[in-house]
Design a protein around this motif. Structure first.
Motif, short mmCIF file in Angstrom:
data_model
loop_
_atom_site.label_atom_id
_atom_site.label_comp_id
_atom_site.label_asym_id
_atom_site.label_seq_id
_atom_site.Cartn_x
_atom_site.Cartn_y
_atom_site.Cartn_z
N GLY A 88 -15.81 9.98 -6.65
CA GLY A 88 -14.90 10.69 -7.53
C GLY A 88 -15.52 11.52 -8.63
O GLY A 88 -14.81 12.23 -9.34
N ASP A 146 -7.01 7.88 -7.26
CA ASP A 146 -6.31 7.26 -6.13
C ASP A 146 -5.00 6.64 -6.63
O ASP A 146 -4.92 5.43 -6.81
CB ASP A 146 -7.19 6.23 -5.43
CG ASP A 146 -7.76 5.19 -6.38
OD1 ASP A 146 -7.79 5.45 -7.60
OD2 ASP A 146 -8.15 4.10 -5.91
N GLU A 201 -2.38 5.78 -5.37
CA GLU A 201 -1.77 4.73 -4.57
C GLU A 201 -2.22 3.33 -5.01
O GLU A 201 -1.58 2.33 -4.67
CB GLU A 201 -2.10 4.93 -3.09
CG GLU A 201 -3.56 4.76 -2.72
CD GLU A 201 -4.40 6.00 -2.95
OE1 GLU A 201 -5.59 5.99 -2.61
OE2 GLU A 201 -3.85 7.00 -3.49
N SER A 202 -3.31 3.27 -5.78
CA SER A 202 -3.80 1.99 -6.29
C SER A 202 -3.09 1.57 -7.57
O SER A 202 -3.42 0.51 -8.14
CB SER A 202 -5.31 2.05 -6.54
OG SER A 202 -6.01 2.30 -5.34
N ALA A 255 -6.13 1.99 -10.23
CA ALA A 255 -6.69 3.25 -9.75
C ALA A 255 -7.99 3.60 -10.47
O ALA A 255 -8.19 3.26 -11.64
CB ALA A 255 -5.68 4.38 -9.94
#
Length: 220
Positions: A27, A156, A158-159, A163
């Motif tokens: 990232g 992310d 979705e975490s 995240a």
């Protein structure tokens, strides 16, 4: 001998490139954050010794009014805390830093451990304040360093709350008006922020720590 030197330089360059690729895979983005690249290269350079290191840190957040976020629009200014002019959440950070300096009396390097505490509008603001307080006695130039931008991106979503976050901080030297940006990634946004802060202040001190020729084992 020259061939050996070239081989060593090439090996180090490959090592740095591999590290950049690994960091980008989790990232990091170094576009616009050249200061973090410079710091990474310095740490891979034999003989470089950072002008300071953070030994440990902690942050606390205090909130006496667990009202909705729009409370600032509803609370009259007369109701603010008379002690600090604030209401609602505030933060406090504690940072222990080991700094190094050149002792001109015996031409030796000395180090000092310093513990500092600072309050702030949030944990990152408090960390920046505590770090500056710890560095100024040895590196007064830090007094002229200002944080002018702070960006956080969720990598992310979705975490959810676990995240990974990417933090980018822009600094400015008020005397030279030079600006630079650092970057860090962590699932703990406070840790990412502190790492970016450390890179930023270390970058500011590079030109003022030229006398340091110690190895990496100076800081145990």
């Amino acid at each position: 001998f020259d061939d050996m030197t070239d081989d060593l330089v090439s090996e180090r360059a490959v090592g740095i490139l591999n590290r950049v690729k690994k960091l980008e895979s989790i990232g990091y983005t170094f576009e616009g954050a050249e200061a973090s690249v410079d710091i990474m290269i310095l740490h891979a350079t034999k003989g470089y010794c950072p002008p300071f290191t953070v030994l440990d840190y902690s942050t606390q957040v205090f909130d006496s009014k667990l009202d909705p976020a729009f409370r600032t629009l509803l609370v009259d200014s007369d109701t603010r805390d008379d002690t600090n002019g604030r209401f609602g959440a505030t933060a406090r950070a504690t940072v222990q830093v080991r700094t190094m300096d050149y002792d001109h009396t015996d031409s030796d390097m000395i180090h000092t451990d310093r513990l500092e505490v600072s309050d702030g509008e949030g944990p990152v603001d408090a960390l920046a304040g505590a770090l500056k307080r710890a560095l100024v006695p040895v590196h007064p130039i830090v007094n002229g360093i200002e944080l002018i931008d702070y960006k956080v991106r969720i990598l992310d979503p979705e975490s959810a709350t676990a995240a990974a976050t990417r933090v980018m901080i822009e600094f400015r030297d008020n005397e030279s008006e030079k600006t630079w940006t650092t970057v860090s990634v962590d699932r703990n946004v406070i840790s990412a922020s502190l790492n970016a802060l450390v890179d930023g202040f270390e970058y500011a001190l590079i030109d003022h720590a030229a006398e340091c020729e110690l190895g990496d084992d100076f800081f145990p």
